[in-house]
Design a protein around this motif. Structure first.
Motif, PDB file in Angstrom:
ATOM      1  N   UNK A 185       0.813  -1.218   0.000  1.00 29.36           N
ATOM      2  CA  UNK A 185       0.000   0.000   0.000  1.00 29.36           C
ATOM      3  C   UNK A 185       0.846   1.268   0.000  1.00 29.36           C
ATOM      4  N   UNK A 186       2.095   1.190   0.421  1.00 28.49           N
ATOM      5  CA  UNK A 186       2.953   2.380   0.470  1.00 28.49           C
ATOM      6  C   UNK A 186       4.125   2.276  -0.500  1.00 28.49           C
ATOM      7  N   UNK A 187       4.039   1.366  -1.480  1.00 24.63           N
ATOM      8  CA  UNK A 187       5.140   1.201  -2.425  1.00 24.63           C
ATOM      9  C   UNK A 187       5.398   2.440  -3.251  1.00 24.63           C
ATOM     10  N   UNK A 188       4.327   3.151  -3.656  1.00 27.10           N
ATOM     11  CA  UNK A 188       4.512   4.358  -4.460  1.00 27.10           C
ATOM     12  C   UNK A 188       5.167   5.477  -3.648  1.00 27.10           C
ATOM     13  N   UNK A 189       4.865   5.549  -2.352  1.00 29.89           N
ATOM     14  CA  UNK A 189       5.504   6.564  -1.511  1.00 29.89           C
ATOM     15  C   UNK A 189       6.947   6.190  -1.180  1.00 29.89           C
ATOM     16  N   UNK A 190       7.181   4.904  -0.915  1.00 35.27           N
ATOM     17  CA  UNK A 190       8.536   4.479  -0.569  1.00 35.27           C
ATOM     18  C   UNK A 190       9.494   4.618  -1.745  1.00 35.27           C
ATOM     19  N   UNK A 191       9.000   4.378  -2.965  1.00 37.83           N
ATOM     20  CA  UNK A 191       9.878   4.472  -4.136  1.00 37.83           C
ATOM     21  C   UNK A 191      10.349   5.899  -4.394  1.00 37.83           C
ATOM     22  N   UNK A 192       9.636   6.901  -3.844  1.00 34.37           N
ATOM     23  CA  UNK A 192      10.039   8.297  -4.009  1.00 34.37           C
ATOM     24  C   UNK A 192      10.691   8.865  -2.745  1.00 34.37           C
ATOM     25  N   UNK A 193      10.810   8.058  -1.714  1.00 35.47           N
ATOM     26  CA  UNK A 193      11.360   8.543  -0.445  1.00 35.47           C
ATOM     27  C   UNK A 193      12.878   8.420  -0.444  1.00 35.47           C
ATOM     28  N   UNK A 194      13.559   9.499  -0.079  1.00 34.35           N
ATOM     29  CA  UNK A 194      15.014   9.458   0.020  1.00 34.35           C
ATOM     30  C   UNK A 194      15.474   8.646   1.226  1.00 34.35           C
ATOM     31  N   UNK A 195      14.704   8.681   2.314  1.00 36.13           N
ATOM     32  CA  UNK A 195      15.067   7.896   3.499  1.00 36.13           C
ATOM     33  C   UNK A 195      15.046   6.403   3.172  1.00 36.13           C
ATOM     34  N   UNK A 196      14.013   5.969   2.466  1.00 32.51           N
ATOM     35  CA  UNK A 196      13.932   4.567   2.073  1.00 32.51           C
ATOM     36  C   UNK A 196      15.053   4.200   1.110  1.00 32.51           C
TER      37      UNK A 196
END
Length: 440
Positions: A174-185
């Motif tokens: 559910x958070x793959x789209x947010x994680x793929x754009x996160x610098x922390x991740x």
């Protein structure tokens, strides 16, 4: 006599039609004789299998065979339940898992495969054997290397690791789209991969510099396998390594983590939209895989995945239904005539649009796209144009007064007076016509 079969050992003879030397031929014959003895001896062994019961501890000091029969039907609340057979001892023991008693009998018989696989199997002092909820029977053979005591126990319990894996899969999906754009991740994942698989990365980099047709590729393939085995071994003994060698482990984590961060910082996070989409889809597929593997009941796992897919893409069906509903409502409703502007709205809109158009014209005249000399050569009053470009009003006072007389309040009063005088003239003419008709 071994198992009812006589075994005769003939004396060694010289080389005959086999074409072998005396030493080699004797060794081969001796190996065949020993194989026959082992097969015959195993034929006469009566295998005693102990049936395991849940939560009951079995203490043993000899090599033994065990079987566990699962009689409970899995329920919906067993989705994170794990059945494990634990073999714990003070020294190293070898545990072999099979499906049924027939496979256990095959283990007792001598074969080349069993002979070599016994050396490849890992020996541990604490072994866990996972049993599927739908597995009817699981058997295992425990072989001790030296005199020792060990215990065997079967447990059925809620496994928090399965629940955490399910939550991890749910988060990735559910958070793959947010994680793929996160610098922390991005940086945390890069550092974790560098720490865990540093040896694999080194072998991969070395393979790039090797020629294609080189025998070193065989060594590299062996290096990959050895690296995977080493990573698995480290994770199994991570607690012991941290307890005894925590200084070296901490130094390794800090050094490799810093180098991994430097590499990630050099290349930077993903910016290409297609690369981000590929990473998003990869994370979502990994999330679905984690969710499916963490749930022990397959049909419930499939149902959860279908619900997750529908929930993730629920906005698209709802949006399609809403658009269809709006179109149907517009088709059934009567067309509403457009509302006309009042005189005040018309005047205000004209002033606003005129002011906006003049600002756009002034900006264009100040831009490099406008040819000033060509524009000045085409107009009658260059000074007035220059003043307008500098910000002056676009009309002169005389033009403003004429506009007010024609279209302002004075023009409206004059038009009203003319209309009233015309009405008076027409009324008087009508009375005169009536009088003339009456007199005649």
């Amino acid at each position: 006599m071994a198992g009812g079969i006589k075994v005769a050992v003939s004396p060694a003879v010289g080389p005959g039609s086999w074409g072998w030397g005396a030493g080699v031929g004797g060794a081969v014959r001796l190996f065949l004789v020993l194989s026959g003895c082992l097969v015959c001896g195993s034929a006469g062994i009566d295998v005693n299998v102990i049936m395991l019961q849940e939560s009951q501890v079995y203490n043993m000091n000899t090599s033994q065979q065990f079987c566990y029969k699962n009689v409970l039907v899995p329920k919906w609340h067993d989705i994170w339940t794990r059945i494990q057979i634990r073999v714990n001892s003070s020294t190293l023991v070898r545990v072999t898992q099979v499906d049924n008693e027939e496979k256990l009998k095959e283990l007792e018989q001598f074969s080349i495969w069993n002979f070599f696989s016994s050396f490849l199997k890992e020996k541990l002092n604490d072994t866990y054997v996972n049993v599927g909820l739908y597995s009817t029977k699981t058997c295992l053979k425990v072989e001790i290397i030296e005199d020792t005591e060990y215990n065997v126990i079967v447990t059925r319990r809620f496994d928090p690791k399965l629940f955490l894996i399910f939550l991890l899969g749910l988060t990735l999906f559910f958070c793959g789209d947010l994680l793929s754009r996160s610098q922390v991740f991005y940086y945390s994942t890069g550092m974790s991969v560098g720490i865990v698989a540093s040896l694999l990365i080194i072998i991969f980099i070395l393979s790039k510099f090797m020629p294609r047709k080189s025998p070193i590729y065989v060594i590299l393939v062996g290096g990959w396998s050895f690296s995977l085995y080493l990573i698995q071994l480290v994770f199994k003994n991570l607690q012991e390594i941290w307890r005894c060698y925590w200084q070296y482990l901490l130094s390794y984590i800090l050094a490799v983590g810093f180098m991994s961060f430097a590499v990630c910082y050099k290349y930077g996070p993903l910016e290409n939209e297609r690369s981000i989409n590929l990473l998003t889809w990869t994370l979502q597929l990994m999330g679905l895989g984690f969710m499916y593997s963490s749930i022990q009941i397959p049909h419930i796992a499939l149902a959860v995945i279908i619900i997750a897919l529908c929930t993730k893409n629920l906005e698209y069906p709802i949006q399609w239904l809403y658009i269809t509903y709006r179109k149907m409502c517009k088709a059934t409703e009567k067309p509403v005539p457009p509302r006309l502007l009042t005189e005040e709205e018309y005047r205000i809109q004209g002033e606003v649009e005129t002011r906006r158009a003049l600002e756009e014209l002034r900006e264009f005249c100040n831009s490099p796209d406008c040819s000033a000399w060509k524009t000045i050569s085409r107009i009658q009053s260059p000074k007035r144009f220059a003043d307008f470009v500098e910000g002056s009003f676009h009309l002169t006072p005389n033009e403003v007064s004429v506009h007010e007389q024609e279209y302002g309040l004075g023009s409206i009063i004059a038009q009203d007076e003319e209309a009233s005088s015309e009405e008076e003239d027409s009324g008087s003419q009508h009375l005169i016509a009536i009088q003339n008709n009456f007199l005649t």
